[in-house]
Design a protein around this motif. Sequence first.
Motif, PDB file in Angstrom:
ATOM      1  N   TYR A  35       0.912  -0.889   0.258  1.00 19.37           N
ATOM      2  CA  TYR A  35       0.062   0.274  -0.443  1.00 19.37           C
ATOM      3  C   TYR A  35       0.913   1.618  -0.089  1.00 19.37           C
ATOM      4  O   TYR A  35       2.426   1.205   0.268  1.00 19.37           O
ATOM      5  CB  TYR A  35      -0.369   0.031   1.241  1.00 19.37           C
ATOM      6  CG  TYR A  35      -1.987  -1.214   1.144  1.00 19.37           C
ATOM      7  CD1 TYR A  35      -1.584  -2.329   1.909  1.00 19.37           C
ATOM      8  CD2 TYR A  35      -3.222  -0.851   0.672  1.00 19.37           C
ATOM      9  CE1 TYR A  35      -2.166  -4.166   2.034  1.00 19.37           C
ATOM     10  CE2 TYR A  35      -4.236  -1.506   0.975  1.00 19.37           C
ATOM     11  CZ  TYR A  35      -3.694  -2.979   1.551  1.00 19.37           C
ATOM     12  OH  TYR A  35      -4.288  -4.171   1.142  1.00 19.37           O
ATOM     13  N   LEU A  90       3.572   0.660   2.536  1.00 16.93           N
ATOM     14  CA  LEU A  90       3.190  -0.519   3.603  1.00 16.93           C
ATOM     15  C   LEU A  90       3.236  -1.461   2.937  1.00 16.93           C
ATOM     16  O   LEU A  90       2.679  -1.878   2.016  1.00 16.93           O
ATOM     17  CB  LEU A  90       1.799   0.400   4.408  1.00 16.93           C
ATOM     18  CG  LEU A  90       2.222   1.723   4.739  1.00 16.93           C
ATOM     19  CD1 LEU A  90       0.756   1.736   5.272  1.00 16.93           C
ATOM     20  CD2 LEU A  90       2.678   1.342   6.724  1.00 16.93           C
TER      21      LEU A  90
ATOM     22  N   GLN B  33     -13.191  -4.231   8.183  1.00 21.26           N
ATOM     23  CA  GLN B  33     -12.122  -4.201   8.804  1.00 21.26           C
ATOM     24  C   GLN B  33     -11.627  -2.679   9.565  1.00 21.26           C
ATOM     25  O   GLN B  33     -11.273  -1.354   9.051  1.00 21.26           O
ATOM     26  CB  GLN B  33     -10.989  -4.418   8.268  1.00 21.26           C
ATOM     27  CG  GLN B  33     -11.349  -6.357   8.264  1.00 21.26           C
ATOM     28  CD  GLN B  33      -9.414  -6.778   7.526  1.00 21.26           C
ATOM     29  OE1 GLN B  33      -8.444  -6.568   7.668  1.00 21.26           O
ATOM     30  NE2 GLN B  33     -10.150  -7.498   6.692  1.00 21.26           N
ATOM     31  N   TYR B  35      -9.003  -0.563  11.555  1.00 23.97           N
ATOM     32  CA  TYR B  35      -7.417   0.246  12.352  1.00 23.97           C
ATOM     33  C   TYR B  35      -7.233   1.144  12.701  1.00 23.97           C
ATOM     34  O   TYR B  35      -7.732   2.238  12.690  1.00 23.97           O
ATOM     35  CB  TYR B  35      -6.765  -0.050  10.704  1.00 23.97           C
ATOM     36  CG  TYR B  35      -6.445  -1.720   9.968  1.00 23.97           C
ATOM     37  CD1 TYR B  35      -7.566  -1.813   9.092  1.00 23.97           C
ATOM     38  CD2 TYR B  35      -5.405  -2.048  10.914  1.00 23.97           C
ATOM     39  CE1 TYR B  35      -7.363  -2.340   8.398  1.00 23.97           C
ATOM     40  CE2 TYR B  35      -5.226  -3.575   9.547  1.00 23.97           C
ATOM     41  CZ  TYR B  35      -5.857  -3.695   8.976  1.00 23.97           C
ATOM     42  OH  TYR B  35      -6.775  -5.138   8.092  1.00 23.97           O
ATOM     43  N   GLN B  37      -4.358   4.054  13.656  1.00 24.10           N
ATOM     44  CA  GLN B  37      -3.107   5.086  13.440  1.00 24.10           C
ATOM     45  C   GLN B  37      -2.523   5.840  14.457  1.00 24.10           C
ATOM     46  O   GLN B  37      -3.069   6.828  13.839  1.00 24.10           O
ATOM     47  CB  GLN B  37      -2.706   4.852  11.528  1.00 24.10           C
ATOM     48  CG  GLN B  37      -1.329   5.313  11.601  1.00 24.10           C
ATOM     49  CD  GLN B  37      -1.297   5.511   9.819  1.00 24.10           C
ATOM     50  OE1 GLN B  37      -2.107   5.269   8.747  1.00 24.10           O
ATOM     51  NE2 GLN B  37      -0.097   5.140   9.351  1.00 24.10           N
ATOM     52  N   GLY B  41       3.353   6.180  12.653  1.00 22.57           N
ATOM     53  CA  GLY B  41       3.013   5.057  12.740  1.00 22.57           C
ATOM     54  C   GLY B  41       2.781   4.216  12.010  1.00 22.57           C
ATOM     55  O   GLY B  41       2.238   4.995  10.938  1.00 22.57           O
ATOM     56  N   HIS B  42       1.617   3.019  12.028  1.00 25.85           N
ATOM     57  CA  HIS B  42       1.317   2.272  10.922  1.00 25.85           C
ATOM     58  C   HIS B  42      -0.245   1.790  11.254  1.00 25.85           C
ATOM     59  O   HIS B  42       0.089   1.334  12.639  1.00 25.85           O
ATOM     60  CB  HIS B  42       2.277   0.810  10.186  1.00 25.85           C
ATOM     61  CG  HIS B  42       2.553   0.795  11.438  1.00 25.85           C
ATOM     62  ND1 HIS B  42       3.894   0.382  12.818  1.00 25.85           N
ATOM     63  CD2 HIS B  42       1.906  -1.453  11.755  1.00 25.85           C
ATOM     64  CE1 HIS B  42       2.984  -0.530  13.289  1.00 25.85           C
ATOM     65  NE2 HIS B  42       3.039  -1.597  12.321  1.00 25.85           N
ATOM     66  N   PRO B  43      -0.397   1.024  10.708  1.00 31.72           N
ATOM     67  CA  PRO B  43      -2.010   1.094  11.269  1.00 31.72           C
ATOM     68  C   PRO B  43      -1.935  -0.401  11.661  1.00 31.72           C
ATOM     69  O   PRO B  43      -0.850  -1.402  11.403  1.00 31.72           O
ATOM     70  CB  PRO B  43      -2.879   0.932   9.338  1.00 31.72           C
ATOM     71  CG  PRO B  43      -2.415   1.598   8.821  1.00 31.72           C
ATOM     72  CD  PRO B  43      -0.163   1.268   8.977  1.00 31.72           C
ATOM     73  N   PHE B  45      -4.561  -3.388  12.932  1.00 32.70           N
ATOM     74  CA  PHE B  45      -5.917  -3.735  13.625  1.00 32.70           C
ATOM     75  C   PHE B  45      -7.066  -3.630  14.926  1.00 32.70           C
ATOM     76  O   PHE B  45      -5.912  -4.474  15.267  1.00 32.70           O
ATOM     77  CB  PHE B  45      -5.255  -5.073  12.673  1.00 32.70           C
ATOM     78  CG  PHE B  45      -6.692  -6.354  12.881  1.00 32.70           C
ATOM     79  CD1 PHE B  45      -7.061  -7.807  13.646  1.00 32.70           C
ATOM     80  CD2 PHE B  45      -7.679  -6.479  11.694  1.00 32.70           C
ATOM     81  CE1 PHE B  45      -8.205  -7.994  13.252  1.00 32.70           C
ATOM     82  CE2 PHE B  45      -8.972  -6.702  11.316  1.00 32.70           C
ATOM     83  CZ  PHE B  45      -9.272  -8.041  12.906  1.00 32.70           C
ATOM     84  N   PHE B  88      -9.260   4.369  11.193  1.00 30.14           N
ATOM     85  CA  PHE B  88      -9.645   3.589   9.746  1.00 30.14           C
ATOM     86  C   PHE B  88     -10.809   2.503   9.281  1.00 30.14           C
ATOM     87  O   PHE B  88      -9.984   1.900  10.240  1.00 30.14           O
ATOM     88  CB  PHE B  88      -8.282   3.298   8.664  1.00 30.14           C
ATOM     89  CG  PHE B  88      -7.081   4.665   8.532  1.00 30.14           C
ATOM     90  CD1 PHE B  88      -6.203   4.975   9.145  1.00 30.14           C
ATOM     91  CD2 PHE B  88      -7.544   5.575   7.147  1.00 30.14           C
ATOM     92  CE1 PHE B  88      -5.268   6.331   8.668  1.00 30.14           C
ATOM     93  CE2 PHE B  88      -7.182   6.611   7.004  1.00 30.14           C
ATOM     94  CZ  PHE B  88      -5.877   7.056   7.952  1.00 30.14           C
ATOM     95  N   LEU B  99      -7.609  -4.412  -0.157  1.00 32.82           N
ATOM     96  CA  LEU B  99      -8.677  -3.079   0.963  1.00 32.82           C
ATOM     97  C   LEU B  99      -8.639  -2.102   0.954  1.00 32.82           C
ATOM     98  O   LEU B  99      -7.922  -1.858  -0.255  1.00 32.82           O
ATOM     99  CB  LEU B  99      -8.256  -3.308   3.100  1.00 32.82           C
ATOM    100  CG  LEU B  99      -7.845  -4.675   4.251  1.00 32.82           C
ATOM    101  CD1 LEU B  99      -6.725  -4.296   4.107  1.00 32.82           C
ATOM    102  CD2 LEU B  99      -8.152  -4.813   3.793  1.00 32.82           C
ATOM    103  N   PHE B 101      -9.536   1.741   1.758  1.00 31.85           N
ATOM    104  CA  PHE B 101      -9.486   1.982   3.015  1.00 31.85           C
ATOM    105  C   PHE B 101     -10.308   3.449   3.084  1.00 31.85           C
ATOM    106  O   PHE B 101     -10.668   3.918   2.381  1.00 31.85           O
ATOM    107  CB  PHE B 101      -8.047   2.733   3.863  1.00 31.85           C
ATOM    108  CG  PHE B 101      -7.065   2.117   3.733  1.00 31.85           C
ATOM    109  CD1 PHE B 101      -6.981   0.597   3.410  1.00 31.85           C
ATOM    110  CD2 PHE B 101      -7.200   1.849   5.726  1.00 31.85           C
ATOM    111  CE1 PHE B 101      -6.201  -0.697   4.335  1.00 31.85           C
ATOM    112  CE2 PHE B 101      -6.452   1.104   6.035  1.00 31.85           C
ATOM    113  CZ  PHE B 101      -5.686  -0.174   5.429  1.00 31.85           C
ATOM    114  N   GLY B 102     -10.994   3.512   3.810  1.00 26.35           N
ATOM    115  CA  GLY B 102     -12.236   5.011   4.116  1.00 26.35           C
ATOM    116  C   GLY B 102     -10.877   6.280   4.689  1.00 26.35           C
ATOM    117  O   GLY B 102      -9.763   5.855   4.240  1.00 26.35           O
ATOM    118  N   THR B 103     -11.191   6.960   4.412  1.00 29.01           N
ATOM    119  CA  THR B 103     -10.756   8.753   4.784  1.00 29.01           C
ATOM    120  C   THR B 103     -10.222   8.790   5.824  1.00 29.01           C
ATOM    121  O   THR B 103      -9.110   9.758   5.911  1.00 29.01           O
ATOM    122  CB  THR B 103     -11.321  10.148   4.307  1.00 29.01           C
ATOM    123  OG1 THR B 103     -12.521   9.497   4.502  1.00 29.01           O
ATOM    124  CG2 THR B 103     -11.210   9.612   2.514  1.00 29.01           C
TER     125      THR B 103
END
Lengths: 112, 111
Positions: A35, A90, B33, B35, B37, B41-43, B45, B88, B99, B101-103
């Motif tokens: 991603y 990512l 799903q 997430y 963040q 950092g990173h997403p 779960f 997210f 996936l 992702f939303g905004t």
Amino acid sequence: ETGVTQSPTHLIKTRGQQVTLRCSSQSGHNTVSWYQQALGQGPQFIFQYYREEENGRGNFPPRFSGLQFPNYSSELNVNALELDDSALYLCATSMYYTDTQYFGPGTRLTVL
Amino acid sequence: GQQVMQIPQYQHVQEGEDFTTYCNSSTTLSNIQWYKQRPGGHPVFLIQLVKSGEVKKQKRLTFQFGEAKKNSSLHITATQTTDVGTYFCAGQNTGFQKLVFGTGTRLLVSP
């Protein structure tokens, strides 16, 4: 924390150069998805690899390419870098392509 | 193409107040799903919802999946400063791998 690792952590390149980013999969995970996350936005799907074969691709040009190795680690290659390629990249791994994806810490790429 | 929108974009609350973020997909989803963040950092779960009308709870967090499987919500009761981050939602369609992702909703909690 997940067992997904990415290298390098940060990278600075100039426009027109090429870059390779790496991702090591969590144990037992045979699927890797990549991603791109621009600043202030949600991650955008680039492509996915399942058992070394590309298994889906998002709206990214062909200069974004990838590989998955027999140990399920993966590479993302970007040719002819553009300024807009600056982003957090990512990778996410899963046991199967429909399963929950676990993200690595990302590689921050800056293109000058 | 498929779009996933979230509202609000940003919310600033006082510690102890509740928080809700809403997620709407332009297409029916097979699962959704969530997430979190953290800044820099990173997403990470949080949860996956699969069934129409499903509700799941994780301590102070309550997740819902709409009956039509096109919308979802995350509610946090009595926010804490550790809840700070961007939340997210991410949808998956049947037969598709990616996936979407939303905004995202950025949450700031003041002590």
